[in-house]
Scaffold this active site. Sequence first.
Site, short mmCIF file in Angstrom:
data_model
loop_
_atom_site.label_atom_id
_atom_site.label_comp_id
_atom_site.label_asym_id
_atom_site.label_seq_id
_atom_site.Cartn_x
_atom_site.Cartn_y
_atom_site.Cartn_z
N ASP A 8 0.85 -1.20 0.00
CA ASP A 8 0.00 0.00 0.00
C ASP A 8 0.88 1.24 0.00
O ASP A 8 1.75 1.40 0.87
CB ASP A 8 -0.91 0.01 1.23
CG ASP A 8 -1.84 1.20 1.22
OD1 ASP A 8 -2.84 1.17 0.47
OD2 ASP A 8 -1.56 2.18 1.95
N LYS A 19 -2.73 6.25 -4.38
CA LYS A 19 -3.88 7.12 -4.12
C LYS A 19 -3.75 8.47 -4.81
O LYS A 19 -2.65 9.00 -4.95
CB LYS A 19 -4.01 7.34 -2.60
CG LYS A 19 -4.06 6.03 -1.80
CD LYS A 19 -3.95 6.27 -0.32
CE LYS A 19 -3.89 4.97 0.44
NZ LYS A 19 -2.57 4.31 0.34
#
Length: 308
Positions: free
Chosen positions: A47, A77
């Site tokens: 992540d 993101k």
Amino acid sequence: MAAKSYKLNNGTFMPEIGLGTWRDEENDDPLMQTVKTAVEIGYRHIDCAPFYANQRAIGKALKGVQVPREELFIVSKIYEHNHRPELVEGALDHILDELQLDYLDVLLMHWPFAVKPEIGFTKNYGAEDIENVPIMDTWKAMEALVDKGKVRAIGVSNFNKPILEKMLPQCRILPVTNQIEVHPHCQEHELVEFCKNNNIVVTAYCPLGGYDLNVMDDEILKRIADAHSCTPAQVTLSWERARGIVVIPKSSNPLRLKQNLKEFVELTPDEMRMINSIQGLERNCDPGRNFKELRWIFYPDEAVCPVI
């Protein structure tokens, strides 16, 4: 018990355990070693986020692992200052350049609010810098990236139930995951259930609390850990796993990395109920602490939800 994967609503599979990289430093050799060690141990889910300011180091580490790209599951993101639709693809291109990748497995909208582009990644923006970019405008630009093959799937982060209720009927491509803070002192039962009912996998960041929170000192967790001859962290990750939640704990310790990935315990129904009964609410991440204009993110009853 070995870790497994969850089938997402686009047909791909997401490993239930990932490596969290929040608050690691750019060009940090220990971070690069942590990523390499994690992949060697068996981690495939990493992540990332531009805001963490370490994607170049992660990209260098991934280049050095002996695992085919198609076996890795890389998430990053879109940050708040890139919510304007015309900025979204460029933001992704920057992410891919930093990570030295041709595509992402999942691209998330990091927060459900926007700030002015000139703010960048600073933490020092004010309420006057919040910008009213409709969530669906950003989302449609993200959907276009799926069409182009630059991302396999898209999702959201820090989205509450009222936002999702308004957003989902308008989506051409549904979010595959909602990444939110979940741990025994921030359990989010209603939101987790809502996501499950809408075929959205929940990913828990800060799954062990950590940083300024002392979740692992909770007496209930310590008693259950003693009963299983394991750590409170193993109990907590097992509790989240039993709830069907993907977790992305952070660690640089090889032993802890291995424990987080492979060493779960079977909690009894009574133990699950004991953890579920823990009272109180603590969060690591809450922009509403600083700006009343953002309290709707985690306190949806206290303010009007933004334009969707």
